[in-house]
Design a protein around this motif. Structure first.
Motif, PDB file in Angstrom:
ATOM      1  N   MET A   1       0.847  -1.171   0.000  1.00  0.00           N
ATOM      2  CA  MET A   1       0.000   0.000   0.000  1.00  0.00           C
ATOM      3  C   MET A   1       0.895   1.239   0.000  1.00  0.00           C
ATOM      4  N   ILE A   2       0.325   2.381  -0.275  1.00  0.00           N
ATOM      5  CA  ILE A   2       1.105   3.611  -0.284  1.00  0.00           C
ATOM      6  C   ILE A   2       1.030   4.295   1.078  1.00  0.00           C
ATOM      7  N   LEU A   3       2.044   5.083   1.393  1.00  0.00           N
ATOM      8  CA  LEU A   3       2.121   5.747   2.695  1.00  0.00           C
ATOM      9  C   LEU A   3       0.915   6.636   2.944  1.00  0.00           C
ATOM     10  N   LYS A   4       0.406   7.299   1.938  1.00  0.00           N
ATOM     11  CA  LYS A   4      -0.714   8.230   2.101  1.00  0.00           C
ATOM     12  C   LYS A   4      -1.959   7.535   2.647  1.00  0.00           C
ATOM     13  N   LYS A   5      -2.098   6.225   2.426  1.00  0.00           N
ATOM     14  CA  LYS A   5      -3.275   5.495   2.911  1.00  0.00           C
ATOM     15  C   LYS A   5      -3.136   5.036   4.360  1.00  0.00           C
ATOM     16  N   GLY A   6      -1.998   5.309   4.982  1.00  0.00           N
ATOM     17  CA  GLY A   6      -1.797   4.938   6.379  1.00  0.00           C
ATOM     18  C   GLY A   6      -2.717   5.726   7.295  1.00  0.00           C
ATOM     19  N   LYS A   7      -3.177   5.077   8.352  1.00  0.00           N
ATOM     20  CA  LYS A   7      -4.071   5.718   9.324  1.00  0.00           C
ATOM     21  C   LYS A   7      -3.267   6.133  10.553  1.00  0.00           C
ATOM     22  N   ASP A   8      -3.803   7.075  11.313  1.00  0.00           N
ATOM     23  CA  ASP A   8      -3.138   7.546  12.524  1.00  0.00           C
ATOM     24  C   ASP A   8      -2.798   6.358  13.430  1.00  0.00           C
ATOM     25  N   GLY A   9      -1.552   6.292  13.886  1.00  0.00           N
ATOM     26  CA  GLY A   9      -1.116   5.228  14.767  1.00  0.00           C
ATOM     27  C   GLY A   9      -0.535   4.014  14.064  1.00  0.00           C
ATOM     28  N   ASP A  10      -0.621   3.948  12.738  1.00  0.00           N
ATOM     29  CA  ASP A  10      -0.076   2.804  12.002  1.00  0.00           C
ATOM     30  C   ASP A  10       1.444   2.789  12.077  1.00  0.00           C
ATOM     31  N   ASP A  11       2.015   1.611  12.327  1.00  0.00           N
ATOM     32  CA  ASP A  11       3.457   1.400  12.288  1.00  0.00           C
ATOM     33  C   ASP A  11       3.750   0.700  10.966  1.00  0.00           C
ATOM     34  N   LEU A  12       4.482   1.369  10.082  1.00  0.00           N
ATOM     35  CA  LEU A  12       4.691   0.868   8.731  1.00  0.00           C
ATOM     36  C   LEU A  12       6.173   0.710   8.426  1.00  0.00           C
ATOM     37  N   LEU A  13       6.473  -0.134   7.448  1.00  0.00           N
ATOM     38  CA  LEU A  13       7.837  -0.384   7.002  1.00  0.00           C
ATOM     39  C   LEU A  13       7.946   0.067   5.549  1.00  0.00           C
ATOM     40  N   VAL A  14       8.940   0.889   5.245  1.00  0.00           N
ATOM     41  CA  VAL A  14       9.122   1.394   3.880  1.00  0.00           C
ATOM     42  C   VAL A  14       9.677   0.267   3.012  1.00  0.00           C
ATOM     43  N   VAL A  15       8.972  -0.014   1.906  1.00  0.00           N
ATOM     44  CA  VAL A  15       9.386  -1.058   0.974  1.00  0.00           C
ATOM     45  C   VAL A  15      10.157  -0.447  -0.190  1.00  0.00           C
ATOM     46  N   SER A  16       9.622   0.629  -0.779  1.00  0.00           N
ATOM     47  CA  SER A  16      10.297   1.276  -1.907  1.00  0.00           C
ATOM     48  C   SER A  16       9.808   2.710  -2.053  1.00  0.00           C
ATOM     49  N   MET A  17      10.595   3.488  -2.798  1.00  0.00           N
ATOM     50  CA  MET A  17      10.246   4.876  -3.080  1.00  0.00           C
ATOM     51  C   MET A  17      10.416   5.120  -4.567  1.00  0.00           C
ATOM     52  N   ALA A  18       9.386   5.672  -5.208  1.00  0.00           N
ATOM     53  CA  ALA A  18       9.428   5.998  -6.634  1.00  0.00           C
ATOM     54  C   ALA A  18       9.354   7.511  -6.780  1.00  0.00           C
ATOM     55  N   LEU A  19      10.464   8.167  -6.440  1.00  0.00           N
ATOM     56  CA  LEU A  19      10.520   9.623  -6.423  1.00  0.00           C
ATOM     57  C   LEU A  19      11.677  10.103  -7.289  1.00  0.00           C
ATOM     58  N   PRO A  20      11.654  11.379  -7.673  1.00  0.00           N
ATOM     59  CA  PRO A  20      12.831  11.920  -8.359  1.00  0.00           C
ATOM     60  C   PRO A  20      14.070  11.738  -7.482  1.00  0.00           C
ATOM     61  N   GLU A  21      15.211  11.535  -8.109  1.00  0.00           N
ATOM     62  CA  GLU A  21      16.428  11.210  -7.366  1.00  0.00           C
ATOM     63  C   GLU A  21      16.777  12.253  -6.305  1.00  0.00           C
ATOM     64  N   ALA A  22      16.613  13.523  -6.609  1.00  0.00           N
ATOM     65  CA  ALA A  22      16.942  14.582  -5.647  1.00  0.00           C
ATOM     66  C   ALA A  22      16.060  14.499  -4.405  1.00  0.00           C
ATOM     67  N   VAL A  23      14.780  14.243  -4.593  1.00  0.00           N
ATOM     68  CA  VAL A  23      13.849  14.133  -3.465  1.00  0.00           C
ATOM     69  C   VAL A  23      14.173  12.885  -2.644  1.00  0.00           C
ATOM     70  N   GLU A  24      14.438  11.792  -3.335  1.00  0.00           N
ATOM     71  CA  GLU A  24      14.755  10.542  -2.638  1.00  0.00           C
ATOM     72  C   GLU A  24      16.036  10.689  -1.809  1.00  0.00           C
ATOM     73  N   ARG A  25      17.042  11.327  -2.349  1.00  0.00           N
ATOM     74  CA  ARG A  25      18.294  11.542  -1.614  1.00  0.00           C
ATOM     75  C   ARG A  25      18.058  12.420  -0.384  1.00  0.00           C
ATOM     76  N   ARG A  26      17.230  13.448  -0.521  1.00  0.00           N
ATOM     77  CA  ARG A  26      16.942  14.325   0.613  1.00  0.00           C
ATOM     78  C   ARG A  26      16.236  13.566   1.728  1.00  0.00           C
ATOM     79  N   LEU A  27      15.289  12.709   1.358  1.00  0.00           N
ATOM     80  CA  LEU A  27      14.585  11.902   2.360  1.00  0.00           C
ATOM     81  C   LEU A  27      15.534  10.918   3.038  1.00  0.00           C
ATOM     82  N   GLU A  28      16.474  10.372   2.277  1.00  0.00           N
ATOM     83  CA  GLU A  28      17.451   9.455   2.855  1.00  0.00           C
ATOM     84  C   GLU A  28      18.330  10.167   3.876  1.00  0.00           C
ATOM     85  N   VAL A  29      18.704  11.410   3.589  1.00  0.00           N
ATOM     86  CA  VAL A  29      19.496  12.194   4.534  1.00  0.00           C
ATOM     87  C   VAL A  29      18.714  12.419   5.822  1.00  0.00           C
TER      88      VAL A  29
END
Length: 73
Positions: A1-29
């Motif tokens: 599922m996508i992160l946006k569909k998460g509900k308040d209090g959900d504990d989630l694990l990131v599987v993948s990110m399909a973002l522009p490289e600059a945005v993805e690098r910033r999030l990794e930092v």
């Protein structure tokens, strides 16, 4: 599922990110990497959502949250 569909209090694990490289690098930092745990603090259906990553709260925009794939822990 996508992160946006998460509900308040959900504990989630990131599987993948399909973002522009600059945005993805910033999030990794900031600590949002594949395999990291994300706790949904507040998810307003329109606009940004607040998540907790490694003890720090972040606001993530809707467009970014729609491109992060997560699974429940």
């Amino acid at each position: 599922m996508i992160l946006k569909k998460g509900k308040d209090g959900d504990d989630l694990l990131v599987v993948s990110m399909a973002l522009p490289e600059a945005v993805e690098r910033r999030l990794e930092v900031l600590g949002l990497t594949e395999g990291s745990h994300v706790l949904v603090m507040n998810n307003k259906k329109k606009g940004a959502m607040v998540v907790k990553i490694r003890g720090t709260r972040f606001a993530i925009g809707q467009k970014i949250a729609e491109n992060i794939t997560v699974k429940e822990v």
